[in-house]
Design a protein around this motif. Sequence first.
Motif, PDB file in Angstrom:
ATOM      1  N   GLY A 215       0.804  -1.226   0.000  1.00 27.37           N
ATOM      2  CA  GLY A 215       0.000   0.000   0.000  1.00 27.37           C
ATOM      3  C   GLY A 215       0.835   1.272   0.000  1.00 27.37           C
TER       4      GLY A 215
ATOM      5  N   LYS B  79       4.164   1.455  -4.445  1.00 28.18           N
ATOM      6  CA  LYS B  79       5.208   0.904  -5.329  1.00 28.18           C
ATOM      7  C   LYS B  79       4.656   0.527  -6.711  1.00 28.18           C
ATOM      8  N   SER B  80       3.542  -0.223  -6.719  1.00 25.97           N
ATOM      9  CA  SER B  80       2.995  -0.685  -8.012  1.00 25.97           C
ATOM     10  C   SER B  80       2.491   0.489  -8.839  1.00 25.97           C
ATOM     11  N   THR B  81       1.904   1.459  -8.162  1.00 27.54           N
ATOM     12  CA  THR B  81       1.421   2.642  -8.883  1.00 27.54           C
ATOM     13  C   THR B  81       2.610   3.334  -9.556  1.00 27.54           C
TER      14      THR B  81
HETATM   15  P1  ADP Z   1       1.946  -1.189  -3.213  1.00 28.33           P
HETATM   16  O1  ADP Z   1       2.342  -1.633  -4.572  1.00 28.33           O
HETATM   17  O2  ADP Z   1       3.061  -0.552  -2.454  1.00 28.33           O
HETATM   18  O3  ADP Z   1       1.279  -2.280  -2.426  1.00 28.33           O
HETATM   19  P2  ADP Z   1      -0.087   0.345  -4.585  1.00 28.33           P
HETATM   20  O4  ADP Z   1       0.623   1.248  -5.524  1.00 28.33           O
HETATM   21  O5  ADP Z   1      -0.708  -0.887  -5.141  1.00 28.33           O
HETATM   22  O6  ADP Z   1       0.862  -0.018  -3.358  1.00 28.33           O
HETATM   23  O7  ADP Z   1      -1.240   1.161  -3.869  1.00 28.33           O
HETATM   24  C1  ADP Z   1      -0.998   2.430  -3.221  1.00 28.33           C
HETATM   25  C2  ADP Z   1      -2.320   2.963  -2.731  1.00 28.33           C
HETATM   26  O8  ADP Z   1      -3.116   3.336  -3.853  1.00 28.33           O
HETATM   27  C3  ADP Z   1      -3.135   1.957  -1.933  1.00 28.33           C
HETATM   28  O9  ADP Z   1      -3.800   2.630  -0.896  1.00 28.33           O
HETATM   29  C4  ADP Z   1      -4.113   1.425  -2.948  1.00 28.33           C
HETATM   30  O10 ADP Z   1      -5.298   0.999  -2.336  1.00 28.33           O
HETATM   31  C5  ADP Z   1      -4.364   2.650  -3.832  1.00 28.33           C
HETATM   32  N1  ADP Z   1      -4.699   2.289  -5.211  1.00 28.33           N
HETATM   33  C6  ADP Z   1      -3.911   1.624  -6.074  1.00 28.33           C
HETATM   34  N2  ADP Z   1      -4.523   1.499  -7.273  1.00 28.33           N
HETATM   35  C7  ADP Z   1      -5.730   2.112  -7.148  1.00 28.33           C
HETATM   36  C8  ADP Z   1      -6.838   2.337  -8.032  1.00 28.33           C
HETATM   37  N3  ADP Z   1      -6.808   1.899  -9.307  1.00 28.33           N
HETATM   38  N4  ADP Z   1      -7.909   3.002  -7.550  1.00 28.33           N
HETATM   39  C9  ADP Z   1      -7.944   3.457  -6.283  1.00 28.33           C
HETATM   40  N5  ADP Z   1      -6.936   3.299  -5.383  1.00 28.33           N
HETATM   41  C10 ADP Z   1      -5.843   2.635  -5.816  1.00 28.33           C
END
Ligand code: ADP
Length: 255
Positions: free
Chosen positions: A43, A46-48
Amino acid sequence: MIKVNNLSKEFHEQGTSNELLAVDHVDFTIQNGSFCALVGESGSGKSTLAQLMCGLLVPSSGEVLFEGKNISLCRGKQKQVLRSKIQLILQDGKGAMDPRFTVYQIIAEPIRNFRKLSKKEEEREINDLLTMMEPPEEIKLRKAHELSGGQQKRVCIARALAAQPDVLIFDEAVSGLDVLVRKHILDLLKRLHQERKMTCFFITHDLDVALYLADRVMVMRCGKIIEDRTFHGSTDCFTHPYTKLLLHSIAPYLG
Ligand code: ADP
């Protein structure tokens, strides 16, 4: 070179009127040929960030430049070329492969999309990639669901390499694999980096994996990069209290 300038990504939080800043004004540069790891808890954004870096998401503000070009402004052929140059490898190997295709077809796809090879050259290239990945020859005709987790991962890496990328981004690419398979894959990545001079950006929640692989470690928390260090084997370079906490938690495994 990838240059991330003041990059932010905001999402609308489902069921509320709130906005969530998943990536919060991030700045960094990835030099060609480097091996960089991004560490952070689930959360943290990172993936974003990975999706922004390969143009799968559009930033809310800021920019990602690849070899000087703004990724989110690329269109048409330029966008296609860019997609081939920055390859993203995800945790879910099986989900990333078309279930109708054999391993051969899966690896052939980027070759057919991005390169002009004869049938013979294509076959030689796929054989070379499979040999480097070390799975047995007969997996060529299997489909994704007929492969082990480690084989799926190797095929995903082979497919990414078939596009002749400049940058490989791994998003939790070894999570969920058993320790021996994981070690094989990590060593394969080290080899690829050394032999092919590939630029690697490796995302993980495991600091020990990051320290094993990378010469630079970035730590992400709540959408921000809170620490960014060149790593030469000694963890003394890390000074942020959160990184120290992470180091403390893995101390028994570091020896
Ligand atoms: P990680 O890869 O570090 O686990 P993410 O990048 O997946 O983190 O997510 C960062 C935050 O953005 C989290 O709170 C996640 O719920 C939120 N998030 C990610 N993608 C979306 C989306 N498409 N819509 C709404 N919230 C999102």
